[in-house]
Enzyme design. Structure first.
Site, PDB file in Angstrom:
ATOM      1  N   LEU A 118      43.202  36.456  43.493  1.00  0.00           N
ATOM      2  CA  LEU A 118      44.554  36.344  44.043  1.00  0.00           C
ATOM      3  C   LEU A 118      45.286  35.283  43.233  1.00  0.00           C
ATOM      4  CD1 LEU A 118      43.574  36.334  47.816  1.00  0.00           C
ATOM      5  CD2 LEU A 118      44.395  38.268  46.475  1.00  0.00           C
ATOM      6  N   CYS A 119      46.345  35.658  42.549  1.00  0.00           N
ATOM      7  CA  CYS A 119      46.872  34.793  41.504  1.00  0.00           C
ATOM      8  C   CYS A 119      48.383  34.647  41.557  1.00  0.00           C
ATOM      9  CB  CYS A 119      46.495  35.343  40.130  1.00  0.00           C
ATOM     10  SG  CYS A 119      44.761  35.814  39.985  1.00  0.00           S
TER      11      CYS A 119
END
Length: 351
Positions: A118-119
Site C-alpha cells: 500500500l503506497c
C-alpha cells in the site's frame, strides 16, 4: 551529512519525533549483470540468510499449506522458467541458495509482496521544469520490522556503468521502485486493495501472467526512453491490478498508468492535472474519492499546494512524504529520485 540533513528535516516536519528515532539509510549493494544469473545475487543474499526462518514462518502463516504444496508441485513439473523469464528464473536459484530458502519459498515471496503493498507515489516538477519522483512504500502483510531489515538499494552494473538502481526487498529479483539514469523513474502501487493472494497465484500458475515487479524490471532492461517505458507498461498480462507511476527528464514527462490484470485502463498525464505540476497516487483510482479511513491523497495534495510550485524541491517532496497520514505506521521506506539528476537518488528506512 545527507542523512543528518534528512533527519533534521524530519525533526522540523514532524515536531515530536526524537533524535533516537531518526531514520537510517538503506544499505546499497552492487549487482554485476555480467556475472552468470544464478550467481549474481548469491553474495548479497547470503548476508541476509539469518532471516530465512523468519521469512519461512511468515509465508506459512499467510499462505495455506495447500497453496504452498501447489506451488511446489508446479515448479517440480514445469520449472521456474515456465513462470518467470529465463534470466530471472536463474537469478532466483542464486537467491534461494544465498538465503537458504527453497525455490517454492523464493517463488512465493516474489508473488506475495504484490498482495499487500500500500503506497503513495508523487511525481512533481519545480519551476525550472525538473521532474522529481518520490514514494513511500507501506506494507500490511509482513511485520514492518521484517521488511525494514530486508530493504536494500541495488545498483545494477554492466562493464562498470550504472544501468539502473532500485530499492527492493532482499529475495525479490523484481522491484517496485527504480530509476534508469537520465531516462525515467518508475514506482508501482497496488490498486484498490483488491489483489487477493489466491487470485495472484491463479493468474501466474494458470494464465502465465507476469508479476508486476518482474515486468517492471523487464521494461527497465529494455526501454531506452520515457515514452518507450510508458508504452510497454501499458501492455502485458499482469497478476495484479495496479498503478505504474512514471517520471521522465523533460518538464512534461509524468504519468499515472492505471492497469487491470489483463488490460490497460487509463493514462493520467502530469500536464492534464488540475494544478499542472504534480501527480499523487495512493491505492485508489484518481477519479474516485478514497475511503475516509485511508485518505492519503488529499493531505498530500494540500501539502504540495502549501509548499507551492515556486518553492518546490526535493526537500519539499521529502516533507510531504514524511508527514502523517502520508507517512504512517506501515511505511517501510521512502525514496526520493530524479532521472535527470541520478545523484539525487536516496532511500531511507523509517525507525
Amino acid at each position: 551529512m545527507l542523512s543528518f540533513m534528512l533527519c533534521f528535516m524530519l525533526l522540523a516536519t514532524l515536531g515530536n519525533i526524537s533524535t533516537s528515532s531518526c531514520n537510517e539509510n538503506v544499505p546499497t549493494y552492487m549487482l554485476d549483470l555480467e556475472i552468470k544469473p544464478e550467481l549474481r545475487w548469491f553474495e548479497i543474499t547470503k548476508k541476509y540468510s539469518q532471516f530465512a526462518d523468519t521469512i519461512r514462518s511468515v509465508i506459512q502463516e499467510i499462505i495455506p499449506e495447500k497453496y504452498i504444496k501447489l506451488v511446489e508441485t508446479a515448479i517440480n513439473i514445469f520449472h521456474l522458467e515456465n513462470y518467470f523469464p529465463k534470466e530471472y528464473a536463474s537469478e532466483l536459484v542464486g537467491v534461494a541458495n544465498g538465503l537458504n530458502l527453497s525455490l517454492p519459498e523464493v517463488f512465493l515471496i516474489n508473488v506475495l509482496y504484490e498482495a499487500g503493498a500500500l503506497c503513495t507515489s508523487i511525481v512533481a516538477k519545480n519551476e525550472n521544469g525538473t521532474i522529481f519522483h518520490g514514494r513511500n512504500l507501506d506494507y500490511e502483510f509482513f511485520t514492518v520490522q521484517i521488511l525494514k531489515n530486508l530493504t536494500a538499494n541495488i545498483e545494477f552494473m554492466r562493464k562498470g556503468n550504472l544501468i539502473y538502481k532500485s530499492t527492493t526487498f532482499i529475495g525479490q529479483v523484481g522491484f517496485f521502485t527504480v530509476m534508469k539514469p537520465n531516462k525515467f523513474t518508475v514506482t508501482l502501487n497496488q490498486r484498490l486493495n483488491s489483489n487477493k493472494l489466491i487470485i495472484l497465484l491463479e493468474a501466474i500458475l494458470d494464465r502465465k501472467a507476469k508479476t508486476a515487479a518482474i515486468f517492471m524490471r523487464e521494461v527497465v532492461d529494455i526501454a531506452s526512453s520515457y515514452s518507450e517505458a510508458v508504452s510497454m507498461l501499458s501492455e502485458a498480462h499482469l497478476i495484479a491490478r495496479l498503478y505504474f507511476i512514471v517520471g521522465g527528464t523533460a518538464s512534461n514527462e509524468g504519468v499515472i498508468i492505471t492497469r487491470g490484470q489483463y488490460y490497460f485502463k487509463e493514462m493520467y498525464y502530469l500536464n492534464n492535472t488540475e494544478y499542472g505540476w504534480f501527480l499523487v497516487q495512493t491505492n485508489y483510482d484518481h477519479w474516485l474519492n478514497p475511503p475516509p479511513s485511508d485518505d492519503r491523497r488529499h493531505p498530500a495534495i494540500q501539502h504540495l499546494l502549501k509548499i507551492g510550485f515556486e518553492k518546490f524541491s526535493l526537500d519539499g517532496m521529502n516533507e510531504v512524504l514524511s508527514t502523517p497520514p502520508v507517512f504512517n505506521n506501515d511505511t517501510i521506506y521512502t525514496t526520493l529520485m530524479s532521472a535527470k539528476y541520478p545523484e539525487y537518488y536516496f532511500s531511507y528506512k523509517h525507525n
